[in-house]
Design a protein around this motif. Sequence first.
Motif, short mmCIF file in Angstrom:
data_model
loop_
_atom_site.label_atom_id
_atom_site.label_comp_id
_atom_site.label_asym_id
_atom_site.label_seq_id
_atom_site.Cartn_x
_atom_site.Cartn_y
_atom_site.Cartn_z
N GLY A 55 0.79 -1.22 0.00
CA GLY A 55 0.00 0.00 0.00
C GLY A 55 0.83 1.26 0.00
O GLY A 55 0.43 2.28 0.58
N VAL A 56 2.01 1.22 -0.64
CA VAL A 56 2.86 2.40 -0.71
C VAL A 56 3.14 2.70 -2.19
O VAL A 56 2.91 1.87 -3.07
N GLY A 57 3.64 3.88 -2.46
CA GLY A 57 3.95 4.25 -3.83
C GLY A 57 5.13 3.47 -4.38
O GLY A 57 6.08 3.16 -3.65
N ALA A 58 5.07 3.15 -5.67
CA ALA A 58 6.15 2.39 -6.29
C ALA A 58 7.47 3.14 -6.23
O ALA A 58 8.53 2.55 -5.97
N SER A 59 7.43 4.45 -6.47
CA SER A 59 8.66 5.25 -6.42
C SER A 59 9.24 5.27 -5.01
O SER A 59 10.46 5.15 -4.81
N VAL A 76 4.53 1.92 7.83
CA VAL A 76 4.93 1.53 6.49
C VAL A 76 5.92 0.37 6.55
O VAL A 76 5.83 -0.59 5.77
N LEU A 77 6.86 0.42 7.49
CA LEU A 77 7.83 -0.68 7.61
C LEU A 77 7.12 -1.98 7.97
O LEU A 77 7.48 -3.06 7.49
N ASP A 78 6.10 -1.89 8.82
CA ASP A 78 5.34 -3.09 9.18
C ASP A 78 4.62 -3.67 7.96
O ASP A 78 4.52 -4.89 7.80
N ALA A 79 4.11 -2.79 7.10
CA ALA A 79 3.43 -3.26 5.89
C ALA A 79 4.42 -3.96 4.96
O ALA A 79 4.12 -5.02 4.40
N VAL A 80 5.61 -3.40 4.82
CA VAL A 80 6.63 -4.03 3.99
C VAL A 80 7.07 -5.35 4.61
O VAL A 80 7.23 -6.36 3.91
N ALA A 81 7.22 -5.38 5.93
CA ALA A 81 7.63 -6.61 6.61
C ALA A 81 6.59 -7.70 6.42
O ALA A 81 6.92 -8.89 6.25
N ARG A 82 5.32 -7.32 6.41
CA ARG A 82 4.25 -8.30 6.21
C ARG A 82 4.31 -8.90 4.81
O ARG A 82 4.22 -10.12 4.64
N VAL A 83 4.49 -8.05 3.81
CA VAL A 83 4.54 -8.53 2.43
C VAL A 83 5.76 -9.43 2.22
O VAL A 83 5.67 -10.47 1.54
N ARG A 85 7.15 -11.20 4.40
CA ARG A 85 7.05 -12.37 5.30
C ARG A 85 8.26 -12.43 6.25
O ARG A 85 8.86 -13.49 6.45
N LEU A 86 8.60 -11.28 6.82
CA LEU A 86 9.75 -11.21 7.71
C LEU A 86 9.43 -11.83 9.06
O LEU A 86 8.32 -11.70 9.58
N SER A 87 10.41 -12.49 9.63
CA SER A 87 10.27 -12.99 11.00
C SER A 87 10.35 -11.81 11.96
O SER A 87 10.67 -10.68 11.56
N ASN A 88 10.09 -12.05 13.24
CA ASN A 88 10.18 -10.97 14.23
C ASN A 88 11.60 -10.40 14.28
O ASN A 88 11.79 -9.18 14.38
N ALA A 89 12.60 -11.27 14.22
CA ALA A 89 13.98 -10.80 14.26
C ALA A 89 14.30 -9.98 13.01
O ALA A 89 14.98 -8.94 13.09
N GLU A 90 13.83 -10.41 11.84
CA GLU A 90 14.08 -9.68 10.61
C GLU A 90 13.35 -8.34 10.62
O GLU A 90 13.88 -7.33 10.11
N ARG A 91 12.15 -8.32 11.17
CA ARG A 91 11.40 -7.06 11.25
C ARG A 91 12.14 -6.05 12.12
O ARG A 91 12.24 -4.86 11.76
N PRO A 102 13.70 -0.21 17.13
CA PRO A 102 13.00 -1.47 16.81
C PRO A 102 11.86 -1.74 17.78
O PRO A 102 11.88 -1.26 18.92
N PRO A 103 10.85 -2.49 17.35
CA PRO A 103 9.73 -2.84 18.23
C PRO A 103 10.18 -3.81 19.32
O PRO A 103 11.28 -4.38 19.27
N VAL A 104 9.31 -4.00 20.30
CA VAL A 104 9.60 -4.93 21.39
C VAL A 104 9.73 -6.35 20.84
O VAL A 104 8.93 -6.76 19.99
N PRO A 105 10.75 -7.10 21.27
CA PRO A 105 10.90 -8.47 20.76
C PRO A 105 9.68 -9.32 21.04
O PRO A 105 9.02 -9.17 22.08
N GLU A 106 9.36 -10.20 20.13
CA GLU A 106 8.25 -11.14 20.29
C GLU A 106 8.77 -12.56 20.12
O GLU A 106 9.84 -12.78 19.55
N VAL A 107 8.01 -13.52 20.61
CA VAL A 107 8.40 -14.92 20.50
C VAL A 107 7.88 -15.50 19.20
O VAL A 107 6.69 -15.44 18.92
N GLU A 108 8.79 -16.03 18.39
CA GLU A 108 8.37 -16.71 17.17
C GLU A 108 7.63 -17.99 17.56
O GLU A 108 8.08 -18.72 18.45
N PRO A 109 6.51 -18.29 16.91
CA PRO A 109 5.79 -19.54 17.23
C PRO A 109 6.69 -20.77 17.16
O PRO A 109 6.56 -21.68 17.98
N ALA A 110 7.63 -20.78 16.22
CA ALA A 110 8.50 -21.95 16.08
C ALA A 110 9.51 -22.07 17.21
O ALA A 110 10.15 -23.12 17.35
N LYS A 111 9.67 -21.01 18.03
CA LYS A 111 10.65 -21.05 19.11
C LYS A 111 10.04 -21.44 20.45
O LYS A 111 10.76 -21.54 21.45
#
Length: 293
Positions: A55-59, A76-83, A85-91, A102-111
Amino acid sequence: MPDLKEAATGRRAELREFLMSRRARVSPAEAGLPEGGGRRRTPGLRREEVAVLAGVGASWYQWLEQGRDISVSPQVLDAVARVLRLSNAERRHLYVLAGLNPPVPEVEPAKRHMCDGLRRLIDTWMPYPAHIMDAYYDCVMYNDAAAMVLGMRPGTTQNCIVDFFTDPLYRSRSKSWERNARAVVAQFRAACAAAPGDDGYRQVLQRLEREAGEEFTRLWAEGDIEDAGQIRKELDHPLVGLLCVESTALKVPARPDLTIVLHTPLDEANTAAKLEWLASPEGRRGAMYPVAG
C-alpha cells in the motif's frame, strides 16, 4: 569518534541488500498473486508488486530499496515486513537499518518448543540452583537445587517476587534479604516501566500491594530503577549452614518472554562443596527429614 555520515551510508547500503534478498525469496504465489505474468528475470517479487501489496507508492519503495535518505514510519515498515514475510527478528533488523527504534521483541511460534532445551540447561546446572521465570516473574521451572536451597516448591505462589516477600521459608534462610529487597523491587519497576499499560504487570503489582504489605509499599514508593543483572545472596541452610551465591539473570533473544536465573557459588563458606553435598544421595536423604527453618 565514529563518522556518523559514513555509518548512515553503510546502513542504507545494508538496507538495500537486505530488502533485495528478502524480496527474492518470496514467490508471487506466497504473496497471493496469480501465477501468470510471463517469465521473470529474477526470482521472487518485483519492486512494484511489493509496493502495491504494502500500500505504498512504487517510487517510494524503490527509493527505500535503493537506500535513499527518505522518511519512513513504523506503519509503512510493518506493511513491507508483512509482504516480505519477515520474522520478528528480521522485522526488528529492518527497523534498525531504516534508522528507527525497533519494536519490542516477540516470541516466534517456532521457538516456543525451546522450553525443553531450557529444562536441560538448568538441570545441567546442578548441583547449583537455577530457575526460569516469565516476564511477570511467574516461575516456569526450577531444578532440584533451587528446591533444596531456595525453597522453591509447589506450595508457594510460584511468583518469584511475591514469594520473595511472602514465603516464610525463604525469608528465614536469607541473611541478605533486606539488602537485596531494594534491588529486587527496583528491577521489577524497570520491567513494568518497559511495558506501560501491560495488564499482567498491573495484576502482579496489585497482588504485591495486597500480600507483601508495608515493606513492598515503602520500597516501591522510593521509585528506584535498576536493570536485572547480578545479586549476591547469603543463605543459612538448615543442613549445611552458610551459603554464598551470586544470581545472574540471563535473557535468550529467541525467548524474550523468559529470564534464566543461574546461581553460582562464591569462593566463601565452602559453598560449592556444600551444594554438591546437598545434591548427593546423602544430602537428599537428609533433606527428607523435617528440619527447623
